[in-house]
Enzyme design. Structure first.
Site, PDB file in Angstrom:
ATOM      1  N   GLU A 142      22.777 -34.932  86.566  1.00  0.00           N
ATOM      2  CA  GLU A 142      23.116 -35.897  87.620  1.00  0.00           C
ATOM      3  C   GLU A 142      24.587 -36.265  87.480  1.00  0.00           C
ATOM      4  OE1 GLU A 142      20.755 -39.551  87.488  1.00  0.00           O
ATOM      5  OE2 GLU A 142      22.447 -40.646  88.326  1.00  0.00           O
ATOM      6  N   LYS A 161      13.271 -44.006  90.003  1.00  0.00           N
ATOM      7  CA  LYS A 161      14.081 -44.266  88.829  1.00  0.00           C
ATOM      8  C   LYS A 161      13.777 -45.707  88.400  1.00  0.00           C
ATOM      9  CE  LYS A 161      19.059 -44.894  88.102  1.00  0.00           C
ATOM     10  NZ  LYS A 161      20.195 -44.075  87.679  1.00  0.00           N
ATOM     11  N   THR A 189      24.228 -42.515  91.584  1.00  0.00           N
ATOM     12  CA  THR A 189      24.969 -43.696  92.031  1.00  0.00           C
ATOM     13  C   THR A 189      25.300 -43.595  93.522  1.00  0.00           C
ATOM     14  OG1 THR A 189      25.964 -43.647  89.807  1.00  0.00           O
ATOM     15  CG2 THR A 189      26.705 -45.376  91.264  1.00  0.00           C
ATOM     16  N   ARG A 233      30.762 -42.192  90.533  1.00  0.00           N
ATOM     17  CA  ARG A 233      31.468 -43.368  89.997  1.00  0.00           C
ATOM     18  C   ARG A 233      32.933 -43.051  89.759  1.00  0.00           C
ATOM     19  NH1 ARG A 233      27.019 -45.557  85.559  1.00  0.00           N
ATOM     20  NH2 ARG A 233      25.254 -45.076  86.906  1.00  0.00           N
TER      21      ARG A 233
HETATM   22  C1  3PG Z   1      22.386 -44.444  85.151  1.00  0.00           C
HETATM   23  O1  3PG Z   1      23.056 -44.539  86.164  1.00  0.00           O
HETATM   24  O2  3PG Z   1      21.326 -43.833  85.150  1.00  0.00           O
HETATM   25  C2  3PG Z   1      22.818 -45.141  83.940  1.00  0.00           C
HETATM   26  O3  3PG Z   1      24.070 -45.704  84.090  1.00  0.00           O
HETATM   27  C3  3PG Z   1      22.746 -44.352  82.701  1.00  0.00           C
HETATM   28  O4  3PG Z   1      22.721 -45.300  81.721  1.00  0.00           O
HETATM   29  P1  3PG Z   1      23.275 -45.044  80.243  1.00  0.00           P
HETATM   30  O5  3PG Z   1      24.761 -44.780  80.401  1.00  0.00           O
HETATM   31  O6  3PG Z   1      22.981 -46.313  79.518  1.00  0.00           O
HETATM   32  O7  3PG Z   1      22.561 -43.858  79.689  1.00  0.00           O
END
Ligand code: 3PG
Length: 212
Positions: A45, A133, A73, A49
């Site tokens: 994924e 999710k 995102t 960002r």
């Molecule tokens: C996401 O968007 O799934 C999270 O930001 C991932 O979270 P992590 O960086 O704590 O693994």
């Protein structure tokens, strides 16, 4: 199970961990995706960002044959369409909005949006979504919270992400309502910055051996 959930599950092909990536330089995308695929994590994924995220998706979709690239995102319909046009095979969002549901509905590309509370999950279920999710997993109550949802909302499955690492991965993977987990721990920022593809491949190899 919906057809789109089936499609997403077949893309994931039993992969226990989806790497969640923040790619600052599009030039890193292809070697990073290739390293993760060599380690056994083919579905990834790439989060929107960063300024170069869409270009990163485009390059991976075009150049890394082994990789199943998804976009994360995604906050609105414009980003949904842009990510699909770039070659994303699945779309992840931290939450659910009417605008995103309208964009995802007619699309063939599976949509994995975030939900936490029973009401959010039930609303998603009413909208025809049965794979969600669970984000931000650790901060929202962790594996104990998710476990408590397994009996009352038994037909909805989850991909928890947020605060998950090799240390607590099995707390989630052992739950009956968890299909896979996501996290950035397999591609830490400093290793990506340093171009430590071997190191990332090793982290991926370890993560890909985790079992439900
Ligand atoms: C996401 O968007 O799934 C999270 O930001 C991932 O979270 P992590 O960086 O704590 O693994």
């Amino acid at each position: 199970m919906t057809t789109k959930t089936q499609k997403l599950l077949s893309l994931l092909n039993g992969q226990p961990v989806i790497p969640v990536l923040k790619i600052e330089r599009a030039a890193d995308a292809v070697p990073l995706a290739a390293a993760l695929a060599r380690g056994g994590l083919k579905a990834i994924e790439i989060t929107l960002r960063t300024a170069e995220a869409v270009e990163a998706i485009r390059r991976v979709a075009a150049e890394v044959e082994d990789c199943i690239v998804g976009a994360g995102t995604i906050l609105n319909a414009r980003q949904f369409d842009e990510a699909v046009a770039a070659g994303s095979k699945f779309i992840v969002s931290p939450g659910i909005t009417r605008e995103l549901l309208a964009a995802a509905g007619p699309s063939d590309v599976p949509f994995l949006p975030g939900a936490i509370t029973p009401s959010e999950i039930m609303a998603a279920r009413e909208a025809g979504l049965d794979f969600l999710k669970f984000f931000p997993a650790e901060q929202a109550g962790g594996a104990a919270f998710l476990k408590a949802l397994a009996s009352p909302i038994a037909d909805v499955k989850f991909c928890p992400t947020g605060g998950i690492s090799a240390k607590n991965a099995m707390d989630y993977l052992s739950l009956p309502n968890v299909v896979c987990i996501g996290g950035s721990w397999v591609a830490p920022d400093d290793m990506v910055k340093a171009g430590d593809w071997k190191g990332i491949e090793a982290l991926a190899a370890e993560a890909s051996k985790l079992r439900k």
